[in-house]
Design an enzyme around this catalytic site. Structure first.
Site, PDB file in Angstrom:
ATOM      1  N   GLY A   1      58.524 -13.957  77.899  1.00 53.29           N
ATOM      2  CA  GLY A   1      59.349 -14.782  78.782  1.00 53.29           C
ATOM      3  C   GLY A   1      58.741 -14.950  80.156  1.00 53.29           C
ATOM      4  O   GLY A   1      59.171 -15.792  80.942  1.00 53.29           O
TER       5      GLY A   1
ATOM      6  N   LYS B   1      51.075 -11.046  83.650  1.00 52.65           N
ATOM      7  CA  LYS B   1      52.519 -10.803  83.669  1.00 52.65           C
ATOM      8  C   LYS B   1      53.117 -11.367  84.957  1.00 52.65           C
ATOM      9  O   LYS B   1      52.626 -11.057  86.048  1.00 52.65           O
ATOM     10  CB  LYS B   1      52.760  -9.294  83.575  1.00 52.65           C
ATOM     11  CG  LYS B   1      54.153  -8.899  83.156  1.00 52.65           C
ATOM     12  CD  LYS B   1      54.175  -7.430  82.727  1.00 52.65           C
ATOM     13  CE  LYS B   1      55.588  -6.948  82.477  1.00 52.65           C
ATOM     14  NZ  LYS B   1      55.612  -5.534  82.061  1.00 52.65           N
TER      15      LYS B   1
ATOM     16  N   GLY C   1      60.844 -16.098  84.832  1.00 54.06           N
ATOM     17  CA  GLY C   1      59.436 -16.021  84.451  1.00 54.06           C
ATOM     18  C   GLY C   1      58.570 -15.232  85.419  1.00 54.06           C
ATOM     19  O   GLY C   1      57.349 -15.202  85.278  1.00 54.06           O
TER      20      GLY C   1
ATOM     21  N   ARG D   1      47.257  -7.459  82.857  1.00 54.52           N
ATOM     22  CA  ARG D   1      47.285  -6.344  81.906  1.00 54.52           C
ATOM     23  C   ARG D   1      46.207  -6.538  80.856  1.00 54.52           C
ATOM     24  O   ARG D   1      45.988  -7.658  80.386  1.00 54.52           O
ATOM     25  CB  ARG D   1      48.671  -6.296  81.264  1.00 54.52           C
ATOM     26  CG  ARG D   1      48.821  -5.207  80.221  1.00 54.52           C
ATOM     27  CD  ARG D   1      50.274  -4.955  79.916  1.00 54.52           C
ATOM     28  NE  ARG D   1      50.885  -6.051  79.178  1.00 54.52           N
ATOM     29  CZ  ARG D   1      52.192  -6.127  78.926  1.00 54.52           C
ATOM     30  NH1 ARG D   1      53.009  -5.199  79.369  1.00 54.52           N
ATOM     31  NH2 ARG D   1      52.679  -7.135  78.240  1.00 54.52           N
TER      32      ARG D   1
ATOM     33  N   ARG E   1      53.322  -6.319  68.992  1.00 52.27           N
ATOM     34  CA  ARG E   1      54.367  -5.291  69.071  1.00 52.27           C
ATOM     35  C   ARG E   1      55.015  -5.127  67.706  1.00 52.27           C
ATOM     36  O   ARG E   1      54.886  -6.015  66.851  1.00 52.27           O
ATOM     37  CB  ARG E   1      55.456  -5.760  70.064  1.00 52.27           C
ATOM     38  CG  ARG E   1      54.898  -6.169  71.399  1.00 52.27           C
ATOM     39  CD  ARG E   1      55.738  -7.305  72.023  1.00 52.27           C
ATOM     40  NE  ARG E   1      55.092  -7.845  73.239  1.00 52.27           N
ATOM     41  CZ  ARG E   1      55.443  -7.539  74.467  1.00 52.27           C
ATOM     42  NH1 ARG E   1      56.484  -6.764  74.680  1.00 52.27           N
ATOM     43  NH2 ARG E   1      54.799  -8.034  75.502  1.00 52.27           N
TER      44      ARG E   1
ATOM     45  N   ASP F   1      60.519  -4.099  70.737  1.00 51.48           N
ATOM     46  CA  ASP F   1      59.664  -5.142  71.316  1.00 51.48           C
ATOM     47  C   ASP F   1      58.753  -4.562  72.395  1.00 51.48           C
ATOM     48  O   ASP F   1      57.856  -5.258  72.873  1.00 51.48           O
ATOM     49  CB  ASP F   1      60.513  -6.286  71.894  1.00 51.48           C
ATOM     50  CG  ASP F   1      61.570  -5.795  72.852  1.00 51.48           C
ATOM     51  OD1 ASP F   1      62.453  -5.045  72.406  1.00 51.48           O
ATOM     52  OD2 ASP F   1      61.522  -6.143  74.035  1.00 51.48           O
TER      53      ASP F   1
ATOM     54  N   ASP G   1      54.489  -1.895  78.037  1.00 49.65           N
ATOM     55  CA  ASP G   1      55.643  -2.477  78.738  1.00 49.65           C
ATOM     56  C   ASP G   1      56.390  -1.463  79.606  1.00 49.65           C
ATOM     57  O   ASP G   1      57.473  -0.998  79.269  1.00 49.65           O
ATOM     58  CB  ASP G   1      56.620  -3.118  77.734  1.00 49.65           C
ATOM     59  CG  ASP G   1      56.474  -4.635  77.763  1.00 49.65           C
ATOM     60  OD1 ASP G   1      55.488  -5.134  78.329  1.00 49.65           O
ATOM     61  OD2 ASP G   1      57.353  -5.325  77.206  1.00 49.65           O
TER      62      ASP G   1
HETATM   63  P1  AMP Z   1      61.392  -6.307  79.234  1.00 51.52           P
HETATM   64  O1  AMP Z   1      62.678  -5.658  79.569  1.00 51.52           O
HETATM   65  O2  AMP Z   1      60.498  -6.531  80.431  1.00 51.52           O
HETATM   66  O3  AMP Z   1      60.666  -5.637  78.124  1.00 51.52           O
HETATM   67  O4  AMP Z   1      61.733  -7.783  78.738  1.00 51.52           O
HETATM   68  C1  AMP Z   1      62.580  -8.081  77.645  1.00 51.52           C
HETATM   69  C2  AMP Z   1      62.505  -9.554  77.370  1.00 51.52           C
HETATM   70  O5  AMP Z   1      62.987 -10.284  78.500  1.00 51.52           O
HETATM   71  C3  AMP Z   1      61.112 -10.084  77.089  1.00 51.52           C
HETATM   72  O6  AMP Z   1      61.227 -11.125  76.170  1.00 51.52           O
HETATM   73  C4  AMP Z   1      60.678 -10.590  78.441  1.00 51.52           C
HETATM   74  O7  AMP Z   1      59.679 -11.564  78.356  1.00 51.52           O
HETATM   75  C5  AMP Z   1      61.980 -11.162  78.988  1.00 51.52           C
HETATM   76  N1  AMP Z   1      62.018 -11.147  80.453  1.00 51.52           N
HETATM   77  C6  AMP Z   1      62.119 -10.068  81.280  1.00 51.52           C
HETATM   78  N2  AMP Z   1      62.140 -10.468  82.565  1.00 51.52           N
HETATM   79  C7  AMP Z   1      62.048 -11.807  82.575  1.00 51.52           C
HETATM   80  C8  AMP Z   1      62.011 -12.806  83.602  1.00 51.52           C
HETATM   81  N3  AMP Z   1      62.084 -12.483  84.895  1.00 51.52           N
HETATM   82  N4  AMP Z   1      61.914 -14.080  83.212  1.00 51.52           N
HETATM   83  C9  AMP Z   1      61.842 -14.418  81.920  1.00 51.52           C
HETATM   84  N5  AMP Z   1      61.886 -13.547  80.913  1.00 51.52           N
HETATM   85  C10 AMP Z   1      61.973 -12.253  81.229  1.00 51.52           C
HETATM   86 MG    MG Z   2      59.220  -5.919  77.012  1.00 45.92          MG
END
Ligand code: AMP
Ligand code: MG
Length: 487
Positions: free
Chosen positions: A92, A113, A126, A176, A183, A252, A262
C-alpha cells in the site's frame, strides 16, 4: 565498486506479470535529503560509499529519479492479521523498484517504502513517516549485526512533505533490501482467491530462485517447506534469546525466507518481562514476547494451509512438528552460549528458566545482565549482580549453581570465558529510548544522533570508547515509551 548509475537489474518478480504485481510509479517527496545510509548495505549492491555525497543519491531514494532498468511494482498479497483473514492487502505504500544483481551473482530487491499510493493503499496515504523509517533502518542494521536474519536498510531520506498521523509529521522513504519480498501472505492470496495457475507460478518462482537447493529432493516443495520451518525455528530462537519483540506477527509480515520483516512497533526488552507487549493496539497480547513462539508456529500452519495444493496434509503436519523441537534446540544453544557454556548439560534448561524467573520478578535489565555476567570470573560476576535482585537468596542459590556449572566445564581461563561471552552478549542494543532520542533530534533536522547510534549498533559486541552512555539502562521516561503503531 559501482556508481549509482552502474547497477545491473534483473527483475524476476516483475516478469511474473500483472497477476502478481501492478506497475506504479513512485510519487516523490519534497526537498529530499539524506538522513542516514548504511555502508554495509551499500556494499551488498557493490555501491561505492562515496555515492552518498552525490545529489543523485537522495533523488533516487525519494522517488524523484528512477534507474532506466527499474520496473516499480506494487505486489499483491493477503494475510492473517491478529488471527483473522484479510482477503486483500498488498504493497500500500512500498514499491519493489527492481532486483539488483551484485558481483557475487546475488539478487537484491530494492523496495522503496513510503513511495506513495498504490491500488493496495485502501484508505492510506501511501507514505511512511520519518520516525518509523528511522526505527526500521536502525533495527535492520542492528539485528543484522547481532546475527539475526533480517531485511536490510540502505538509507532513509527525509523530506518537507507533511503527513498526518496522530499529529502532523514529516514524510520519509526507506530503501529496504532483501533477497525476496515474498511473504506467507502471497501464498495465502492465491490460495484463497482460488487461482491455482498463478499459485503454481509463484511457488515455482520461490522454489527456483530462493530454494534451489531443494530442487534435487524427492519432493521439492516439501523440502522447501521444511526449510522454511527450520529457518523460522532458528529466527524465533534468536528473537527470544536476544529479547526482540516483533510486535505485529501477521502472516503478511512473515517473510518466506525466515528473516525479520516489516518492522513496526518492535522493541528489545529492557527489563526482562516474558509478558511484554510492545504493540499498544495488541490488547489481547497475541504478540507478546513469550507468545512469539506459538505464534510463529501458528503462522507456519497458515502457510501450510496455503501449500496444500502442492504438499500432502500429512507431510505438512509432520514438517510443522519439527518447529518446536528445533526452536528449543536453537534457543538452548544460544542461551548456553550467552551463559558462557561450551558444553550441553541436561539441567541447563531449568537453570535458564530459573534465571529468567528471577529476572522477571526483579525487573532485571535483560541485555546488561548477560554482558556483566561475562565481565569477570563467574563467582565474582554473580557477587556483583546480586544487588539487582529483590530475591537475593534465590539469586544466590542460582549463582552457586551457575558457578558450579561453569566449574564443571573444566575450563578455568577467565579471560577466554569473557571473550567468548562478550562475543555473543551485546553491550549495545537498540533500546526504544535510544531510538527515540535519535528520532527527536532528526525531527528537529539534526541527523547526527541517528548516524552515531547507527555506527554504535553495527558493532554491538565491541566496547567503543566515548559511547558508554549507549550501554546504560534506560532512564525512567525511556522505560514506558508508547510506540505508536501508526507509521
Ligand atoms: P503494516 O502494518 O505496515 O504491515 O501494513 C499493513 C497493510 O497496510 C499493508 O498492506 C500496507 O501496505 C498497508 N499500509 C500501511 N500503512 C499505509 C499507508 N500509510 N498507506 C497505504 N497503505 C498502508
Ligand atoms: Mg506489513
Amino acid at each position: 565498486m559501482k556508481a549509482l548509475d552502474e547497477l545491473i537489474f534483473d527483475n524476476r518478480f516483475a516478469r511474473l506479470g500483472d497477476a502478481f504485481s501492478t506497475s506504479v510509479l513512485p510519487d516523490p517527496i519534497a526537498e529530499p535529503r539524506l538522513v542516514v545510509a548504511s555502508e554495509a548495505a551499500m556494499n551488498l549492491l557493490d555501491l561505492d560509499p562515496a555515492e552518498t555525497f552525490s545529489p543523485t543519491f537522495a533523488e533516487l531514494f525519494s522517488g524523484h529519479k528512477l534507474w532506466s532498468e527499474a520496473e516499480p511494482r506494487a505486489m499483491v498479497y493477503s494475510g492473517h492479521q491478529f488471527g483473522s483473514y484479510t482477503p486483500r492487502l498488498g504493497d500500500g505504500r512500498g514499491l519493489l523498484l527492481g532486483e539488483v544483481v551484485n558481483s557475487r551473482g546475488e539478487h537484491w530487491d530494492l523496495h522503496l517504502k513510503g513511495a506513495g499510493q498504490t491500488p493496495y493503499s485502501r484508505m492510506g496515504d501511501g507514505r511512511a513517516v520519518l520516525r518509523s523509517s528511522i526505527r526500521e533502518f536502525l533495527a535492520s542494521e542492528a539485528l543484522h549485526a547481532l546475527g539475526i536474519p533480517t531485511t536490510r536498510a540502505l538509507c532513509v531520506v527525509g523530506s518537507d512533505s507533511v503527513v498526518w498521523r496522530e499529529t502532523q509529521e514529516r514524510a520519509a522513504m526507506l530503501m529496504r533490501l532483501a533477497p525476496s519480498h515474498v511473504r506467507y501472505g502471497h501464498f495465502e492470496y492465491f490460495y484463497y482467491t482460488r487461482q491455482p495457475e498463478q499459485q503454481k507460478i509463484l511457488a515455482e518462482h520461490v522454489l527456483n530462485e530462493h530454494f534451489p537447493h531443494c530442487l534435487g529432493a524427492a519432493e521439492p516443495y516439501l523440502a522447501m517447506f521444511r526449510d522454511i520451518v527450520e529457518r523460522n525455528a532458528e529466527l524465533t530462537a534468536k528473537w527470544q534469546a536476544y529479547g526482540f519483540c516483533h510486535g505485529v506477527m501477521n502472516t503478511d509480515n512473515m517473510s518466506i525466507l525466515g528473516i525479520t520483516f516489516d518492522y513496526g512497533p518492535f522493541a528489545f526488552l529492557d527489563d526482562f518481562d516474558a509478558n511484554f507487549i510492545c504493540n499498544h493496539s495488541d490488547d489481547q497480547g497475541r504478540y507478546s514476547f513469550s507468545n512469539q513462539v506459538p505464534i510463529a508456529h501458528w503462522n507456519l500452519s497458515a502457510l501450510a494451509q496455503a501449500l496444500t495444493p502442492f504438499i500432502s496434509v500429512e507431510a505438512l503436519r509432520e514438517a510443522l512438528g519439527l518447529f518446536l523441537p528445533l526452536y528449543e534446540a536453537h534457543y538452548l544453544d544460544l542461551m548456553r552460549r550467552r551463559l558462557g557454556f561450551t558444553q550441553a548439560e541436561e539441567e541447563d534448561k531449568p537453570l535458564i528458566e530459573r534465571l529468567l524467573q528471577l529476572m522477571q520478578n526483579s525487573g532485571v535489565d535483560y541485555s546488561q545482565f548477560f554482558r556483566r555476567l561475562g565481565d569477570q570470573a563467574a563467582e565474582l560476576a554473580v557477587q556483583r549482580l546480586r544487588d539487582d535482585f529483590v530475591d537475593i537468596k534465590g539469586f544466590d542459590t542460582w549463582g552457586q549453581d551457575y558457578s558450579a556449572r561453569v566449574e564443571r566445564e573444566g575450563n578455568t581461563d577467565d579471560a577466554a570465558r569473557t571473550a567468548r561471552m562478550h562475543a555473543v552478549n551485546p553491550l549495545y542494543v537498540l533500546r526504544n529510548y535510544l531510538a527515540q532520542n535519535a528520532i527527536d533530534a532528526a525531527q528537529r533536522g539534526d541527523y547526527e544522533e541517528v548516524r552515531r547510534l547507527h555506527t554504535v549498533l553495527i558493532r554491538p559486541f565491541d566496547a567503543q570508547p566515548g559511547m558508554e552512555a549507549y550501554a546504560e539502562r534506560p532512564p525512567e521516561w525511556g522505560k514506558h515509551l508508547e510506540i505508536s503503531c501508526s507509521s
